[in-house]
Scaffold this motif. Sequence first.
Motif: not given
Length: 894
Positions: A72-80
Amino acid sequence: MARDAAPAEAVTTTIRTTCPYCGVGCGVAADTNGNRELKVAGDPAHPANGGRLCSKGTALGATFGLQGRLLHPRIREADGFRDASWDEALDAVAQKFRAIVDQHGPDSVAFYVSGQLLTEDYYAVNKLAKGYIGTANIDTNSRLCMASAVAAHKKAFGADLVPGTYEDIEAAELLVFSGHNAAWTHPVLFRRVEAAGDRHPQFRICIDPRRTETAKSCDLHLMIKPQSDVRLWNGLCAYLITHGGVDRDFVRDHTEGYAELKATLEQQDQSPEAVARDCGIATGDLLAFYNRFLTTARTVSLFSMGSNQSAQGVAKGLSLINAHLLSGKIGKLGSAPFSITGQPNAMGGREVGGLANMLAAHMDFDEVSKSCVKRFWNSPTIAPKAGLKAVDMFRAIHSGAIKAVWVMATNPLVSLPDADFVAQALKRCELVVVSDVIARTDTMAMAHIQLPAAAWGEKDGTVTNSERVISRQRPLAPLPGQTKADWRIVAEVARRMGYAGFEWQHAGEVFDEYARLTAFENDGYRFLDLGGMAGMTKAEYDNLVPTRWPFRKGGKPAGRLFADGGFNTPNGRARLSPVLAQGPASPTTDAFPLALNSGRIRDQWHTMTRTALAPELNRHIPEPLVEIHPRDAERCFITDQRLARVVTFYGDAVLRAKVTEDVREGDICVPMHWTKSFAPFGRANPLINPEVDPTSGQPEFKHTPAMVTPFGETWHGFVIHGDDELAFGPGVIWRRTPFAHCQVYEIAGRGQPPALDTLVGAKGAISLDDPAGGIRRRVLMEDGRLTAVAFIAPSAKRLPARDWLAERFGDEALSPEDRAAVLIGRLPGVEDQGPLVCACRGIGQRKIEAAIAAGCQSADAVGDVTSAGTQCGSCRPEIVRMIVRHKAKEAADA
């Protein structure tokens, strides 16, 4: 009441496709029932391999599951990272690329791609970058393996043209392997060589500073000093001139530059004695090479990464090509200088302009070519100049000149030189997009946006092998999860950036556009012409058989090039190019007295993301090593099989020492495959000098000044566990080897070893300690199944072999005998098979030794008894050496 119908059996279909590993381009016949269970064999109808596969190709079925996949596409956030929809991910990529280009200009973005891409993928991203965004900052990991050969071909022949075919290799009476360990890196091609040698006399010479498997199988090994290749080949050119070896008619009618080459050679003492001294080999051996080349009409010289990966890589290629042009050994059956590519589609990427200094279809950045490509694409712009090559690209990312980079199907944090600098560059980068197959790679961890790409067996498109044969890679199963083909991901980003021209509906339409471009305004000047393949229907594309280019409209697919003596230069003549022999770009010093050479091993592929999924491929060489000569080991206080610390100006690593005469005194060699996930302290490329060839930009992987010291470990151990992400405390040196049902972690350190409770837990564990011997053991079982094992001892020699214990992790329940034996580490009476020799059949050293002792006197005889060496044959040279050693021991004992 009617009975329920029995479930229909899955129908097995055989699909012909192409192997995703080296540039040999082997055909694969895959039996599949659509549920991702594959039975893989070589395709007997494919011209590259005729049914053979190497150990890696044989194990393709074991790598086709979904273990470790990014789905799946994933996008980085502050916590992962968080999952995202394709619309969100693609919009984010397009909007951020557009904003950066609008604010900072086209050259503020870059693409770093891969020879693992299909030609259609390569074409799509090249078109987006160079024809729509307007930057040539798109380079490929093929820069790391074949760029110097490309530059040499262009200089000598006028274009990146490989003149030979595999038929020439089989027909040759003299084969020269120059920096090419074919027995390990192109095993199926080497099997073809062995088979040819059974049919007719064929003398083989290996030029390599290492005593490789290929060198051990050759009739003559020239174990030259590192970076003395140009001196050796220049000496051969001078020898041909002074000993009547020049084909004067060919040189007069089909080449230019003879006088300049001759004058350059005369600037240095080219006597055999002087050349042999400078190359560090015996004069007699050198003369044996020169006289064989002089007197053998059918001569093929194979050169690969050992030659190319150098700050003198282009000069090495040109000096070898000069020898063939002088002697007329080109364009004829059994005669060619032959660059062998490392990746399955390095050639296809070169065809469509995947390198930063090329446009598509073998066109350059001259005004005529730029106009031609721009008009064909009907694109809004065209990149005005060549872009940044790989090493310079990451320097520009580090400096902030490039603010966004899209990495496709490659792992530069492992494969590029000075790899820790590359990591720093990506940490600084405003936007890092990574589209790849595996969720956990060193590079994927640096991404802001992760895009799930199709893997081998899901991809649909074409690849081109080392002999210019275009073959289909066909899907064997539907795309899993939300994965997409790379060309489709690129097209969707392009459309979101506002660009027309990316409306392809299937891969065949992409290929057709590329084929038409090769023929566009091509009156025969560009040899790369696929006009005869343009206009195919989808069905014709789907059923495409292996086809060699050039294939002009109305013509037939080509054979070997230059048979008519015509080259791809303005005057049709090949160029003899004078090159001077030089020393290493970075000489050794008192502080760094050893020359580090990096290389590959037999059963792994690049950064292990695919091959490590096949347990049988992890056993032949299961850990990162440093090979060092006995005299150097004595001077550096290095002990065989103990840990050693290798230090260069760029980084350091801790590796198992292998003391061997297979390397020259003054040299060390380290394999490049291991990553942070498999051996964080054993990574090779943080050590590597980032010097590059000034013309090709190819890095110097073969000569980095280094020092080696003992690590000084005071304890060794191993942990066997189901978890592939175990964490160890500071000071613990570890590496991980996947087995069929578990992970085997080798651990070592200095001082106090870790408590066993921290390794396998305390609750329910069984212990057996030997205070006098310093051995500690801990076993954990749950519901009768083995779930964790840890052993620690003062030395590695006091630890049991891992195979028997690892196999027990696949047992549903331990037998009473096995339960009693796990704390010992082996079942009494069961002998460990020793180091794995045959990966395809899982045959260890002791079984082969027993067969030899029982009277097997050939590799075929050993195969008949044990099955070792009967699949891909990669292990046959090792089996032959075992036979030779046994005979020598018998003679000594007699």
